[in-house]
Design a protein around this motif. Structure first.
Motif, PDB file in Angstrom:
ATOM      1  N   TYR A 186       4.200  -3.910   2.954  1.00  0.00           N
ATOM      2  CA  TYR A 186       3.016  -3.553   3.740  1.00  0.00           C
ATOM      3  C   TYR A 186       1.708  -3.732   2.977  1.00  0.00           C
ATOM      4  O   TYR A 186       0.629  -3.699   3.570  1.00  0.00           O
ATOM      5  CB  TYR A 186       3.141  -2.115   4.247  1.00  0.00           C
ATOM      6  N   LEU A 187       1.774  -3.966   1.667  1.00  0.00           N
ATOM      7  CA  LEU A 187       0.566  -4.168   0.871  1.00  0.00           C
ATOM      8  C   LEU A 187       0.257  -5.644   0.629  1.00  0.00           C
ATOM      9  O   LEU A 187      -0.672  -5.964  -0.116  1.00  0.00           O
ATOM     10  CB  LEU A 187       0.708  -3.458  -0.487  1.00  0.00           C
ATOM     11  N   TYR A 229       5.119   2.412   6.654  1.00  0.00           N
ATOM     12  CA  TYR A 229       6.018   1.683   5.771  1.00  0.00           C
ATOM     13  C   TYR A 229       7.345   2.418   5.640  1.00  0.00           C
ATOM     14  O   TYR A 229       7.419   3.644   5.686  1.00  0.00           O
ATOM     15  CB  TYR A 229       5.384   1.414   4.401  1.00  0.00           C
ATOM     16  N   PHE A 270      -1.169   1.843   8.343  1.00  0.00           N
ATOM     17  CA  PHE A 270       0.083   1.100   8.344  1.00  0.00           C
ATOM     18  C   PHE A 270       1.246   2.073   8.120  1.00  0.00           C
ATOM     19  O   PHE A 270       1.153   2.993   7.300  1.00  0.00           O
ATOM     20  CB  PHE A 270       0.122   0.058   7.222  1.00  0.00           C
ATOM     21  N   ASP A 274      11.327   2.626   3.759  1.00  0.00           N
ATOM     22  CA  ASP A 274      12.110   2.315   2.562  1.00  0.00           C
ATOM     23  C   ASP A 274      13.395   1.589   2.951  1.00  0.00           C
ATOM     24  O   ASP A 274      14.510   2.012   2.632  1.00  0.00           O
ATOM     25  CB  ASP A 274      12.420   3.581   1.760  1.00  0.00           C
ATOM     26  N   ASP A 289       8.411  -0.976   2.351  1.00  0.00           N
ATOM     27  CA  ASP A 289       7.584  -0.366   1.306  1.00  0.00           C
ATOM     28  C   ASP A 289       7.433  -1.249   0.079  1.00  0.00           C
ATOM     29  O   ASP A 289       6.622  -0.962  -0.801  1.00  0.00           O
ATOM     30  CB  ASP A 289       8.158   0.998   0.900  1.00  0.00           C
ATOM     31  N   ARG A 290       8.202  -2.339   0.012  1.00  0.00           N
ATOM     32  CA  ARG A 290       8.123  -3.262  -1.128  1.00  0.00           C
ATOM     33  C   ARG A 290       8.603  -4.629  -0.657  1.00  0.00           C
ATOM     34  O   ARG A 290       9.040  -4.788   0.481  1.00  0.00           O
ATOM     35  CB  ARG A 290       8.976  -2.770  -2.296  1.00  0.00           C
ATOM     36  N   LYS A 326       6.684   6.434   6.316  1.00  0.00           N
ATOM     37  CA  LYS A 326       5.447   7.092   5.891  1.00  0.00           C
ATOM     38  C   LYS A 326       4.251   6.300   6.397  1.00  0.00           C
ATOM     39  O   LYS A 326       4.359   5.100   6.671  1.00  0.00           O
ATOM     40  CB  LYS A 326       5.399   7.216   4.364  1.00  0.00           C
ATOM     41  N   GLU A 327       3.115   6.970   6.505  1.00  0.00           N
ATOM     42  CA  GLU A 327       1.905   6.318   6.975  1.00  0.00           C
ATOM     43  C   GLU A 327       0.898   6.207   5.842  1.00  0.00           C
ATOM     44  O   GLU A 327       0.574   7.202   5.188  1.00  0.00           O
ATOM     45  CB  GLU A 327       1.282   7.087   8.143  1.00  0.00           C
ATOM     46  N   ALA A 328       0.413   5.006   5.593  1.00  0.00           N
ATOM     47  CA  ALA A 328      -0.579   4.765   4.542  1.00  0.00           C
ATOM     48  C   ALA A 328      -1.965   5.159   5.037  1.00  0.00           C
ATOM     49  O   ALA A 328      -2.192   5.388   6.232  1.00  0.00           O
ATOM     50  CB  ALA A 328      -0.553   3.296   4.127  1.00  0.00           C
ATOM     51  N   SER A 329      -2.908   5.209   4.110  1.00  0.00           N
ATOM     52  CA  SER A 329      -4.269   5.632   4.451  1.00  0.00           C
ATOM     53  C   SER A 329      -4.938   4.678   5.440  1.00  0.00           C
ATOM     54  O   SER A 329      -5.848   5.064   6.172  1.00  0.00           O
ATOM     55  CB  SER A 329      -5.121   5.737   3.184  1.00  0.00           C
ATOM     56  N   ASN A 330      -4.484   3.415   5.485  1.00  0.00           N
ATOM     57  CA  ASN A 330      -5.073   2.438   6.407  1.00  0.00           C
ATOM     58  C   ASN A 330      -4.402   2.441   7.779  1.00  0.00           C
ATOM     59  O   ASN A 330      -4.721   1.608   8.632  1.00  0.00           O
ATOM     60  CB  ASN A 330      -5.019   1.038   5.801  1.00  0.00           C
TER      61      ASN A 330
END
Length: 246
Positions: free
Chosen positions: A11-12, A62, A60, A64, A35-36, A54-58
Protein backbone atom coordinates in the motif's frame (compact mmCIF):
# COMPACT_ATOMS: atom_id res chain seq x y z
CA UNK A 1 -18.57 5.08 -10.03
CA UNK A 2 -17.06 3.11 -7.14
CA UNK A 3 -13.64 1.55 -7.70
CA UNK A 4 -11.73 -0.84 -5.45
CA UNK A 5 -7.96 -0.43 -5.85
CA UNK A 6 -5.40 -3.01 -4.77
CA UNK A 7 -1.93 -4.20 -5.81
CA UNK A 8 0.87 -6.58 -4.89
CA UNK A 9 3.71 -4.09 -4.30
CA UNK A 10 2.17 -2.93 -1.02
CA UNK A 11 0.00 0.00 0.00
CA UNK A 12 3.02 2.34 0.21
CA UNK A 13 4.16 1.81 -3.38
CA UNK A 14 4.56 4.61 -5.91
CA UNK A 15 2.31 2.84 -8.38
CA UNK A 16 -0.75 2.67 -6.17
CA UNK A 17 -0.25 6.29 -5.12
CA UNK A 18 -0.28 7.46 -8.76
CA UNK A 19 -3.32 5.32 -9.51
CA UNK A 20 -5.30 6.70 -6.56
CA UNK A 21 -4.37 10.30 -7.36
CA UNK A 22 -5.74 10.05 -10.89
CA UNK A 23 -8.75 7.79 -10.36
CA UNK A 24 -9.92 9.86 -7.39
CA UNK A 25 -10.64 12.66 -9.85
CA UNK A 26 -13.31 10.62 -11.66
CA UNK A 27 -14.52 8.05 -9.12
CA UNK A 28 -15.07 7.15 -5.48
CA UNK A 29 -12.07 4.94 -4.65
CA UNK A 30 -11.36 2.52 -1.82
CA UNK A 31 -7.83 1.19 -1.36
CA UNK A 32 -7.17 -2.21 0.20
CA UNK A 33 -3.60 -3.42 -0.36
CA UNK A 34 -1.07 -5.73 1.26
CA UNK A 35 1.04 -4.37 4.10
CA UNK A 36 4.27 -5.17 2.21
CA UNK A 37 5.50 -6.31 -1.18
CA UNK A 38 3.81 -9.58 -2.09
CA UNK A 39 4.98 -9.90 -5.70
CA UNK A 40 4.66 -13.44 -7.05
CA UNK A 41 1.93 -14.39 -4.57
CA UNK A 42 -0.37 -15.39 -7.44
CA UNK A 43 -3.91 -16.31 -6.36
CA UNK A 44 -3.00 -17.60 -2.90
CA UNK A 45 -5.45 -17.12 -0.01
CA UNK A 46 -4.39 -17.14 3.63
CA UNK A 47 -6.38 -19.93 5.28
CA UNK A 48 -4.12 -20.95 8.18
CA UNK A 49 -4.55 -17.83 10.33
CA UNK A 50 -6.84 -14.83 10.75
CA UNK A 51 -6.05 -11.63 8.87
CA UNK A 52 -5.68 -8.12 10.23
CA UNK A 53 -6.95 -5.00 8.45
CA UNK A 54 -5.64 -1.58 9.47
CA UNK A 55 -6.25 1.92 8.15
CA UNK A 56 -3.33 4.23 7.34
CA UNK A 57 -3.36 7.97 7.95
CA UNK A 58 -4.12 8.57 4.24
CA UNK A 59 -7.25 6.42 4.38
CA UNK A 60 -5.74 3.37 2.67
CA UNK A 61 -6.56 0.00 4.24
CA UNK A 62 -3.77 -2.56 4.45
CA UNK A 63 -3.87 -6.28 5.16
CA UNK A 64 -1.23 -8.65 6.50
CA UNK A 65 -1.94 -11.05 3.67
CA UNK A 66 -1.81 -11.61 -0.07
CA UNK A 67 -3.27 -9.45 -2.86
CA UNK A 68 -6.08 -11.99 -3.25
CA UNK A 69 -6.77 -11.75 0.49
CA UNK A 70 -7.08 -7.98 0.14
CA UNK A 71 -9.69 -8.03 -2.61
CA UNK A 72 -11.56 -10.98 -1.12
CA UNK A 73 -11.85 -9.29 2.28
CA UNK A 74 -12.87 -6.00 0.69
CA UNK A 75 -15.64 -7.58 -1.36
CA UNK A 76 -16.97 -10.01 1.23
CA UNK A 77 -17.02 -7.89 4.36
CA UNK A 78 -15.12 -4.62 4.41
CA UNK A 79 -17.01 -2.61 1.78
CA UNK A 80 -20.64 -1.78 2.48
CA UNK A 81 -21.39 -1.33 -1.24
CA UNK A 82 -19.96 -3.40 -4.06
CA UNK A 83 -17.63 -1.51 -6.41
CA UNK A 84 -18.38 -1.15 -10.09
CA UNK A 85 -14.79 -1.97 -10.99
CA UNK A 86 -11.64 -3.45 -9.47
CA UNK A 87 -8.29 -1.99 -10.53
CA UNK A 88 -5.00 -3.58 -9.46
CA UNK A 89 -1.63 -1.84 -9.81
CA UNK A 90 0.26 0.01 -10.95
CA UNK A 91 2.82 -2.79 -10.76
CA UNK A 92 6.51 -1.88 -10.82
CA UNK A 93 7.42 -4.31 -13.58
CA UNK A 94 5.77 -6.11 -16.47
CA UNK A 95 3.15 -8.83 -16.24
CA UNK A 96 3.24 -10.25 -19.74
CA UNK A 97 3.13 -13.77 -21.10
CA UNK A 98 3.84 -16.41 -18.46
CA UNK A 99 4.20 -13.69 -15.79
CA UNK A 100 0.43 -13.62 -15.40
CA UNK A 101 0.44 -17.07 -13.76
CA UNK A 102 2.60 -15.86 -10.88
CA UNK A 103 1.49 -12.24 -10.67
CA UNK A 104 -0.13 -10.95 -7.50
CA UNK A 105 -1.23 -7.88 -9.46
CA UNK A 106 -3.20 -10.00 -11.91
CA UNK A 107 -4.48 -12.19 -9.08
CA UNK A 108 -5.96 -9.23 -7.20
CA UNK A 109 -7.86 -8.20 -10.32
CA UNK A 110 -8.88 -11.79 -10.98
CA UNK A 111 -10.42 -12.08 -7.52
CA UNK A 112 -12.77 -9.24 -8.40
CA UNK A 113 -13.54 -10.89 -11.73
CA UNK A 114 -14.29 -14.21 -10.00
CA UNK A 115 -16.85 -12.35 -7.91
CA UNK A 116 -18.47 -11.06 -11.12
CA UNK A 117 -16.95 -7.56 -11.09
CA UNK A 118 -15.09 -6.19 -14.14
CA UNK A 119 -11.41 -5.81 -13.35
CA UNK A 120 -8.22 -4.31 -14.74
CA UNK A 121 -4.65 -5.27 -13.83
CA UNK A 122 -2.11 -2.64 -14.88
CA UNK A 123 1.67 -2.89 -14.93
CA UNK A 124 4.69 -0.93 -16.09
CA UNK A 125 6.90 -2.48 -18.77
CA UNK A 126 9.97 -2.72 -16.53
CA UNK A 127 11.16 -2.71 -12.92
CA UNK A 128 12.23 0.54 -11.27
CA UNK A 129 9.82 2.38 -13.54
CA UNK A 130 9.77 6.17 -13.59
CA UNK A 131 6.60 6.97 -15.55
CA UNK A 132 3.78 5.74 -13.35
CA UNK A 133 1.86 8.87 -14.36
CA UNK A 134 1.68 7.52 -17.91
CA UNK A 135 0.01 4.31 -16.78
CA UNK A 136 -2.32 6.20 -14.44
CA UNK A 137 -3.53 8.38 -17.33
CA UNK A 138 -4.07 5.28 -19.47
CA UNK A 139 -6.19 3.69 -16.73
CA UNK A 140 -8.29 6.85 -16.40
CA UNK A 141 -8.94 6.73 -20.14
CA UNK A 142 -9.96 3.08 -19.99
CA UNK A 143 -12.25 3.67 -17.02
CA UNK A 144 -13.89 6.67 -18.67
CA UNK A 145 -14.43 4.62 -21.82
CA UNK A 146 -15.93 1.85 -19.71
CA UNK A 147 -18.24 4.35 -17.98
CA UNK A 148 -19.61 5.49 -21.34
CA UNK A 149 -19.65 2.02 -22.88
CA UNK A 150 -19.80 -0.78 -20.25
CA UNK A 151 -18.83 -4.36 -21.09
CA UNK A 152 -21.72 -6.65 -22.00
CA UNK A 153 -20.38 -9.08 -19.41
CA UNK A 154 -17.55 -8.74 -16.85
CA UNK A 155 -14.06 -8.79 -18.35
CA UNK A 156 -10.61 -9.22 -16.85
CA UNK A 157 -8.07 -7.03 -18.65
CA UNK A 158 -4.32 -7.32 -18.31
CA UNK A 159 -2.76 -3.97 -19.25
CA UNK A 160 0.97 -3.32 -19.70
CA UNK A 161 2.22 0.22 -20.26
CA UNK A 162 5.61 1.24 -21.70
CA UNK A 163 7.76 3.17 -19.21
CA UNK A 164 7.88 6.32 -21.33
CA UNK A 165 6.33 9.80 -21.12
CA UNK A 166 2.64 9.76 -22.04
CA UNK A 167 3.29 11.75 -25.21
CA UNK A 168 5.57 8.99 -26.54
CA UNK A 169 2.92 6.27 -26.47
CA UNK A 170 1.91 4.87 -29.85
CA UNK A 171 -1.68 4.13 -28.91
CA UNK A 172 -3.46 1.13 -27.39
CA UNK A 173 -3.72 -2.31 -28.98
CA UNK A 174 -5.57 -5.51 -28.13
CA UNK A 175 -3.08 -8.36 -27.74
CA UNK A 176 -2.69 -11.98 -26.75
CA UNK A 177 -0.26 -13.23 -24.13
CA UNK A 178 3.17 -14.08 -25.45
CA UNK A 179 5.47 -16.70 -23.95
CA UNK A 180 8.90 -16.61 -22.35
CA UNK A 181 11.87 -18.95 -22.51
CA UNK A 182 12.38 -20.88 -19.29
CA UNK A 183 13.63 -18.87 -16.30
CA UNK A 184 17.30 -18.25 -15.62
CA UNK A 185 18.99 -20.73 -13.22
CA UNK A 186 18.67 -20.17 -9.48
CA UNK A 187 21.40 -18.13 -7.81
CA UNK A 188 23.19 -20.08 -5.07
CA UNK A 189 24.58 -18.24 -2.06
CA UNK A 190 25.95 -19.09 1.35
CA UNK A 191 24.83 -17.37 4.54
CA UNK A 192 27.44 -16.23 7.11
CA UNK A 193 26.65 -19.49 8.92
CA UNK A 194 27.60 -21.54 5.89
CA UNK A 195 24.04 -22.50 4.95
CA UNK A 196 23.19 -22.89 1.27
CA UNK A 197 20.36 -20.58 0.11
CA UNK A 198 18.84 -19.86 -3.27
CA UNK A 199 17.42 -16.82 -5.08
CA UNK A 200 14.87 -17.58 -7.79
CA UNK A 201 16.43 -16.77 -11.16
CA UNK A 202 15.29 -13.97 -13.44
CA UNK A 203 12.40 -14.50 -15.85
CA UNK A 204 13.31 -15.77 -19.29
CA UNK A 205 13.40 -13.58 -22.38
CA UNK A 206 10.43 -13.62 -24.78
CA UNK A 207 10.19 -16.78 -26.85
CA UNK A 208 6.82 -16.10 -28.50
CA UNK A 209 6.90 -12.31 -28.80
CA UNK A 210 5.90 -11.57 -32.36
CA UNK A 211 3.34 -9.15 -33.71
CA UNK A 212 0.03 -9.42 -31.90
CA UNK A 213 1.57 -10.31 -28.55
CA UNK A 214 1.87 -8.16 -25.44
CA UNK A 215 5.68 -8.28 -25.71
CA UNK A 216 5.61 -6.89 -29.24
CA UNK A 217 3.21 -4.08 -28.37
CA UNK A 218 5.21 -2.82 -25.40
CA UNK A 219 8.47 -3.03 -27.36
CA UNK A 220 6.85 -0.65 -29.87
CA UNK A 221 5.70 1.81 -27.17
CA UNK A 222 2.09 0.66 -27.41
CA UNK A 223 -0.20 -0.02 -24.47
CA UNK A 224 -0.98 -3.75 -24.46
CA UNK A 225 -4.52 -4.76 -23.43
CA UNK A 226 -5.16 -8.50 -23.14
CA UNK A 227 -8.46 -10.09 -22.07
CA UNK A 228 -7.67 -13.08 -19.86
CA UNK A 229 -9.74 -15.71 -18.07
CA UNK A 230 -9.69 -17.89 -15.00
CA UNK A 231 -10.88 -21.07 -16.74
CA UNK A 232 -7.73 -23.16 -17.20
CA UNK A 233 -9.52 -25.98 -19.04
CA UNK A 234 -7.86 -26.86 -22.33
CA UNK A 235 -11.16 -27.45 -24.12
CA UNK A 236 -9.65 -28.63 -27.42
CA UNK A 237 -8.10 -31.64 -25.63
CA UNK A 238 -11.28 -32.87 -23.91
CA UNK A 239 -12.24 -35.24 -26.74
CA UNK A 240 -8.67 -36.51 -27.10
CA UNK A 241 -8.48 -37.24 -23.39
CA UNK A 242 -11.88 -38.99 -23.35
CA UNK A 243 -10.71 -41.24 -26.20
CA UNK A 244 -7.43 -41.91 -24.41
CA UNK A 245 -9.18 -42.91 -21.20
CA UNK A 246 -11.66 -45.11 -23.04
Amino acid sequence: MRILISNDDGYLSNGIAALVTHLSEIADVTVVGPDRNRSGASNSLTLDRPLSIKEASNGFFYVDGTPTDCVHLALTGLMTEMPDLVVSGINDGANMGDDTIYSGTVAAAMEGYLLNIPAIAVSMSQHNATHFETAAKVVVELVQHYMSKPFQSPMLLNVNVPDVPYEELNGKVITRLGKRHKAEPVIKLQTPRGEQVYWIGAAGQPNDGGEGTDFYAVANNQVSITPIRADLTKHEQLTELKNWLA
